[in-house]
Design a protein around this motif. Structure first.
Motif, PDB file in Angstrom:
ATOM      1  N   MET A   1      -7.049  15.729  -8.134  1.00 43.19           N
ATOM      2  CA  MET A   1      -7.749  14.539  -7.700  1.00 43.19           C
ATOM      3  C   MET A   1      -7.532  13.441  -8.744  1.00 43.19           C
ATOM      4  SD  MET A   1     -11.700  13.987  -6.754  1.00 43.19           S
ATOM      5  CE  MET A   1     -11.444  13.965  -4.989  1.00 43.19           C
ATOM      6  N   ILE A   2      -7.331  12.236  -8.281  1.00 42.79           N
ATOM      7  CA  ILE A   2      -7.124  11.093  -9.158  1.00 42.79           C
ATOM      8  C   ILE A   2      -8.393  10.885  -9.994  1.00 42.79           C
ATOM      9  CG2 ILE A   2      -6.784   8.593  -9.218  1.00 42.79           C
ATOM     10  CD1 ILE A   2      -4.275  10.207  -8.446  1.00 42.79           C
ATOM     11  N   PRO A   3      -8.244  10.810 -11.321  1.00 44.45           N
ATOM     12  CA  PRO A   3      -9.416  10.579 -12.171  1.00 44.45           C
ATOM     13  C   PRO A   3     -10.126   9.261 -11.841  1.00 44.45           C
ATOM     14  CG  PRO A   3      -7.550  11.334 -13.475  1.00 44.45           C
ATOM     15  CD  PRO A   3      -7.022  11.048 -12.096  1.00 44.45           C
ATOM     16  N   ASP A   4     -11.435   9.248 -12.015  1.00 41.98           N
ATOM     17  CA  ASP A   4     -12.247   8.075 -11.678  1.00 41.98           C
ATOM     18  C   ASP A   4     -11.895   6.844 -12.497  1.00 41.98           C
ATOM     19  OD1 ASP A   4     -13.656   9.487  -9.764  1.00 41.98           O
ATOM     20  OD2 ASP A   4     -15.276  10.028 -11.141  1.00 41.98           O
ATOM     21  N   ASP A   5     -11.348   7.030 -13.708  1.00 39.93           N
ATOM     22  CA  ASP A   5     -11.069   5.863 -14.544  1.00 39.93           C
ATOM     23  C   ASP A   5      -9.690   5.242 -14.284  1.00 39.93           C
ATOM     24  OD1 ASP A   5      -9.654   7.966 -15.744  1.00 39.93           O
ATOM     25  OD2 ASP A   5     -10.114   7.306 -17.786  1.00 39.93           O
ATOM     26  N   TRP A   6      -8.886   5.838 -13.395  1.00 41.78           N
ATOM     27  CA  TRP A   6      -7.608   5.238 -13.021  1.00 41.78           C
ATOM     28  C   TRP A   6      -7.876   4.090 -12.051  1.00 41.78           C
ATOM     29  CZ3 TRP A   6      -3.120   9.197 -12.057  1.00 41.78           C
ATOM     30  CH2 TRP A   6      -2.972  10.020 -13.190  1.00 41.78           C
ATOM     31  N   ILE A   7      -7.165   2.997 -12.234  1.00 37.40           N
ATOM     32  CA  ILE A   7      -7.349   1.814 -11.400  1.00 37.40           C
ATOM     33  C   ILE A   7      -6.258   1.766 -10.339  1.00 37.40           C
ATOM     34  CG2 ILE A   7      -7.438  -0.707 -11.390  1.00 37.40           C
ATOM     35  CD1 ILE A   7      -8.241  -0.469 -14.410  1.00 37.40           C
ATOM     36  N   ALA A   8      -6.656   1.803  -9.078  1.00 36.79           N
ATOM     37  CA  ALA A   8      -5.699   1.725  -7.975  1.00 36.79           C
ATOM     38  C   ALA A   8      -5.058   0.339  -7.975  1.00 36.79           C
ATOM     39  CB  ALA A   8      -6.400   1.986  -6.646  1.00 36.79           C
ATOM     40  N   HIS A   9      -3.734   0.307  -7.800  1.00 37.97           N
ATOM     41  CA  HIS A   9      -3.029  -0.978  -7.733  1.00 37.97           C
ATOM     42  C   HIS A   9      -2.359  -1.106  -6.369  1.00 37.97           C
ATOM     43  CE1 HIS A   9      -1.025  -4.585  -9.029  1.00 37.97           C
ATOM     44  NE2 HIS A   9       0.094  -4.101  -8.522  1.00 37.97           N
ATOM     45  N   HIS A  10      -2.733  -2.155  -5.652  1.00 37.66           N
ATOM     46  CA  HIS A  10      -2.238  -2.393  -4.300  1.00 37.66           C
ATOM     47  C   HIS A  10      -1.281  -3.579  -4.276  1.00 37.66           C
ATOM     48  CE1 HIS A  10      -5.249   0.302  -2.445  1.00 37.66           C
ATOM     49  NE2 HIS A  10      -5.967  -0.046  -3.499  1.00 37.66           N
ATOM     50  N   ARG A  11      -0.300  -3.510  -3.395  1.00 39.93           N
ATOM     51  CA  ARG A  11       0.631  -4.620  -3.190  1.00 39.93           C
ATOM     52  C   ARG A  11      -0.138  -5.779  -2.557  1.00 39.93           C
ATOM     53  NH1 ARG A  11       5.672  -2.251  -0.960  1.00 39.93           N
ATOM     54  NH2 ARG A  11       4.316  -1.675   0.749  1.00 39.93           N
ATOM     55  N   ASP A  12       0.034  -6.977  -3.120  1.00 40.81           N
ATOM     56  CA  ASP A  12      -0.682  -8.157  -2.614  1.00 40.81           C
ATOM     57  C   ASP A  12      -0.359  -8.451  -1.156  1.00 40.81           C
ATOM     58  OD1 ASP A  12      -2.037  -8.668  -4.982  1.00 40.81           O
ATOM     59  OD2 ASP A  12      -0.500 -10.040  -5.727  1.00 40.81           O
ATOM     60  N   LYS A  13       0.892  -8.300  -0.786  1.00 44.52           N
ATOM     61  CA  LYS A  13       1.365  -8.705   0.541  1.00 44.52           C
ATOM     62  C   LYS A  13       0.686  -7.950   1.682  1.00 44.52           C
ATOM     63  CE  LYS A  13       5.686  -8.811   3.159  1.00 44.52           C
ATOM     64  NZ  LYS A  13       7.122  -8.542   3.087  1.00 44.52           N
ATOM     65  N   ASP A  14       0.536  -6.627   1.518  1.00 40.08           N
ATOM     66  CA  ASP A  14       0.017  -5.823   2.631  1.00 40.08           C
ATOM     67  C   ASP A  14      -1.066  -4.821   2.237  1.00 40.08           C
ATOM     68  OD1 ASP A  14       1.506  -3.964   1.245  1.00 40.08           O
ATOM     69  OD2 ASP A  14       2.920  -3.567   2.873  1.00 40.08           O
ATOM     70  N   GLY A  15      -1.456  -4.809   0.973  1.00 40.55           N
ATOM     71  CA  GLY A  15      -2.517  -3.910   0.535  1.00 40.55           C
ATOM     72  C   GLY A  15      -2.099  -2.468   0.328  1.00 40.55           C
ATOM     73  N   GLU A  16      -0.792  -2.173   0.429  1.00 38.54           N
ATOM     74  CA  GLU A  16      -0.291  -0.805   0.254  1.00 38.54           C
ATOM     75  C   GLU A  16      -0.554  -0.333  -1.182  1.00 38.54           C
ATOM     76  OE1 GLU A  16       1.325   2.728   1.418  1.00 38.54           O
ATOM     77  OE2 GLU A  16       1.308   1.001   2.743  1.00 38.54           O
ATOM     78  N   LEU A  17      -1.083   0.874  -1.332  1.00 40.31           N
ATOM     79  CA  LEU A  17      -1.308   1.460  -2.644  1.00 40.31           C
ATOM     80  C   LEU A  17       0.034   1.829  -3.268  1.00 40.31           C
ATOM     81  CD1 LEU A  17      -3.248   2.580  -4.806  1.00 40.31           C
ATOM     82  CD2 LEU A  17      -3.295   4.724  -3.488  1.00 40.31           C
ATOM     83  N   LEU A  18       0.344   1.252  -4.432  1.00 42.09           N
ATOM     84  CA  LEU A  18       1.631   1.486  -5.102  1.00 42.09           C
ATOM     85  C   LEU A  18       1.544   2.534  -6.208  1.00 42.09           C
ATOM     86  CD1 LEU A  18       2.881  -2.185  -5.489  1.00 42.09           C
ATOM     87  CD2 LEU A  18       3.417  -0.536  -3.678  1.00 42.09           C
ATOM     88  N   GLY A  19       0.392   2.689  -6.787  1.00 34.49           N
ATOM     89  CA  GLY A  19       0.215   3.609  -7.899  1.00 34.49           C
ATOM     90  C   GLY A  19      -1.086   3.270  -8.601  1.00 34.49           C
ATOM     91  N   TYR A  20      -1.154   3.685  -9.866  1.00 38.83           N
ATOM     92  CA  TYR A  20      -2.393   3.510 -10.616  1.00 38.83           C
ATOM     93  C   TYR A  20      -2.107   2.985 -12.004  1.00 38.83           C
ATOM     94  CZ  TYR A  20      -4.254   6.474  -6.934  1.00 38.83           C
ATOM     95  OH  TYR A  20      -4.620   6.981  -5.719  1.00 38.83           O
TER      96      TYR A  20
END
Length: 112
Positions: A1-20
């Motif tokens: 499970m992704i740790p709680d302190d990792w920050i999700a980073h989404h592509r501005d154009k479409d909101g797609e999750l790219l990584g953390y």
């Protein structure tokens, strides 16, 4: 499970999750959806820029999976990733095998 302190980073154009963005002291390390670092730690802006630049291209790459019962890593490709699991398919000559690993994992390395 992704740790709680990792920050999700989404592509501005479409909101797609790219990584953390994984916190490392007062810096951030850009990591894939399954936790592999894409660059060393930097400020939040530069780490996010790495994820924007790479996008999801790493999902199409071949990876090397280390297995406890094998000396040599297995060539695999990512089939699916969710916050809990990365699913992989063997792309080598050792048969059609599928693997599921918990996320994050340190058992995957880029093939190149």
């Amino acid at each position: 499970m992704i740790p709680d302190d990792w920050i999700a980073h989404h592509r501005d154009k479409d909101g797609e999750l790219l990584g953390y963005l994984r916190p490392v002291g007062d810096r951030f390390e850009p990591v894939t959806l399954f936790g592999h670092p894409l660059a060393g730690p930097s400020d939040e802006y530069d780490a996010a820029a790495v994820l924007d630049s790479v996008g999801l291209s790493y999902l199409a790459e071949r990876w090397r999976l280390t297995l406890p019962d094998r000396v040599e890593p297995v060539a695999v490709q990512v089939v699916e990733v969710d916050p809990d699991t990365v699913r992989l398919k063997n792309v080598g000559h050792t048969g059609d095998r599928h693997f599921s690993l918990p996320v994050p994992t340190d058992r995957l390395q880029p093939e190149h």
